[in-house]
Design a protein around this motif. Structure first.
Motif, short mmCIF file in Angstrom:
data_model
loop_
_atom_site.label_atom_id
_atom_site.label_comp_id
_atom_site.label_asym_id
_atom_site.label_seq_id
_atom_site.Cartn_x
_atom_site.Cartn_y
_atom_site.Cartn_z
N PRO A 1 -76.23 29.27 -80.47
CA PRO A 1 -74.81 27.62 -79.49
C PRO A 1 -74.56 26.84 -80.11
N LEU A 2 -76.26 25.94 -81.07
CA LEU A 2 -75.53 24.41 -81.29
C LEU A 2 -75.14 24.73 -82.95
N LEU A 3 -75.19 26.19 -83.65
CA LEU A 3 -74.42 26.27 -85.12
C LEU A 3 -73.00 25.71 -84.85
N GLN A 4 -72.49 26.53 -83.11
CA GLN A 4 -70.94 26.14 -83.35
C GLN A 4 -70.43 24.55 -83.04
N ILE A 5 -71.73 23.59 -82.75
CA ILE A 5 -71.16 22.29 -82.53
C ILE A 5 -71.21 21.96 -83.14
N ALA A 6 -72.66 22.23 -84.92
CA ALA A 6 -72.46 21.95 -85.15
C ALA A 6 -71.50 21.82 -86.46
N LEU A 7 -70.47 22.74 -86.29
CA LEU A 7 -69.59 23.33 -87.27
C LEU A 7 -68.30 22.24 -87.01
N ARG A 8 -68.41 22.25 -85.58
CA ARG A 8 -67.38 21.32 -84.82
C ARG A 8 -68.11 20.05 -85.26
N GLU A 9 -68.36 19.19 -85.06
CA GLU A 9 -68.65 17.66 -84.53
C GLU A 9 -70.34 17.16 -85.82
N PRO A 10 -70.10 15.92 -85.97
CA PRO A 10 -71.22 15.67 -86.79
C PRO A 10 -72.55 15.67 -86.48
#
Ligand code: SF4
Length: 124
Positions: free
Chosen positions: A83-92
């Motif tokens: 799930p951390l990837l999903q944040i990394a794809l959306r936010e710095p």
């Protein structure tokens, strides 16, 4: 049996993964640890640079310098289940600590997950 990640890291970088996975803790298998000349115990983790990235990540081009001999954990890891990837794809990604904290407040349903393509998808 060989192990590798199915994820195409080049495409991941184009999509904007920020190579965040190369900031994760990279644990080395006993056979991957390099003996120390000074008799100290072999490090069991890959070192990070001052920016928190793996020392093997070339920051000029965001490519792994040891791709063909990278640690087993790097070959087995698949960011598409993280799930951390999903944040990394959306936010710095400012730090891994900030990313993990953000995960506690940002829920992204699985059906909205962005998937990094797998190696060989172009050939299908
Ligand atoms: S060894 Fe390569 S793939 Fe593994 S964390 Fe370091 S740069 Fe990334």
């Amino acid at each position: 049996m060989s192990v590798r990640s199915d994820v195409d890291c080049n495409k991941g970088r184009e999509i904007g993964c920020q190579t965040y996975c190369c900031r994760l803790l990279i644990r080395l298998e006993p056979e991957e640890r390099i003996p120390q000349k000074n008799g100290l115990p072999s490090p069991s983790f890959v070192e990070k640079n001052e920016s928190g990235y793996c020392i093997h990540l070339d920051r000029e081009n965001n490519l792994c310098d040891i791709w063909h001999t990278r640690p087993k954990v790097c070959r087995q890891y698949s960011c598409n289940t993280d799930p951390l990837l999903q944040i990394a794809l959306r936010e710095p990604v400012t730090s891994m600590v900030a990313l993990v904290k953000r995960e506690q407040t940002l829920f992204i349903p699985k059906e909205k997950f962005i998937q990094i393509p797998c190696c060989g998808d172009d050939e299908l």
